[in-house]
Design a protein around this motif. Structure first.
Motif, PDB file in Angstrom:
ATOM      1  N   LEU A 187      49.519 -26.659 -74.911  1.00  0.00           N
ATOM      2  CA  LEU A 187      50.668 -26.552 -74.457  1.00  0.00           C
ATOM      3  C   LEU A 187      52.123 -26.778 -73.655  1.00  0.00           C
ATOM      4  N   ARG A 190      53.671 -28.278 -77.426  1.00  0.00           N
ATOM      5  CA  ARG A 190      54.530 -27.164 -77.909  1.00  0.00           C
ATOM      6  C   ARG A 190      55.478 -27.763 -76.994  1.00  0.00           C
ATOM      7  N   ALA A 191      55.637 -26.819 -75.406  1.00  0.00           N
ATOM      8  CA  ALA A 191      56.545 -27.670 -75.008  1.00  0.00           C
ATOM      9  C   ALA A 191      57.603 -28.433 -75.379  1.00  0.00           C
ATOM     10  N   ARG A 236      59.537 -28.392 -78.804  1.00  0.00           N
ATOM     11  CA  ARG A 236      60.226 -26.818 -78.738  1.00  0.00           C
ATOM     12  C   ARG A 236      61.405 -28.027 -78.002  1.00  0.00           C
ATOM     13  N   ASP A 274      55.458 -20.119 -74.928  1.00  0.00           N
ATOM     14  CA  ASP A 274      54.413 -21.190 -75.711  1.00  0.00           C
ATOM     15  C   ASP A 274      53.337 -21.280 -75.620  1.00  0.00           C
ATOM     16  N   ALA A 332      48.996 -22.067 -83.665  1.00  0.00           N
ATOM     17  CA  ALA A 332      50.560 -23.160 -82.476  1.00  0.00           C
ATOM     18  C   ALA A 332      50.104 -24.481 -83.293  1.00  0.00           C
TER      19      ALA A 332
END
Length: 95
Positions: A32, A35-36, A39, A51, A62
């Motif tokens: 997580l 991914r954040a 982004r 997310d 993902a």
């Protein structure tokens, strides 16, 4: 294809490409965070809630999506430059 069959390997490779430790994906919540971070770094629209949903509902998908975005963004990466003038020195400063 690698992401669907060996997601942990792909995620470790993504972490090292992102600038984190190769073992970063072994920590809880790291997917997580990664991914954040991707982004935010590449100004991809989305929210932390989206997310979380992507990571927890379909983790391999993902991871594949992160790999695809990093591959695409590295080809078309544009750097923003900030030009500033040097600081002005006052005549009455103490040295």
């Amino acid at each position: 294809m690698c992401g669907l069959f060996c997601s942990p390997c792909l995620e470790c490779r993504l972490a090292s490409k992102y600038g984190e430790c190769f073992c970063f994906p072994l920590l809880l919540g790291s997917t997580l965070a990664l991914r954040a971070g991707i982004r935010e770094r590449h100004s991809i629209h989305g929210t932390l809630c989206e997310d979380w949903m992507a990571v927890h509902c379909c983790w391999p998908c993902a991871v594949c999506q992160m790999a695809r975005e990093m591959r695409i963004r590295s080809l078309f990466q544009v750097y923003k430059m900030h030009l500033s003038s040097p600081p002005l020195l006052a005549k009455d400063t103490l040295v």
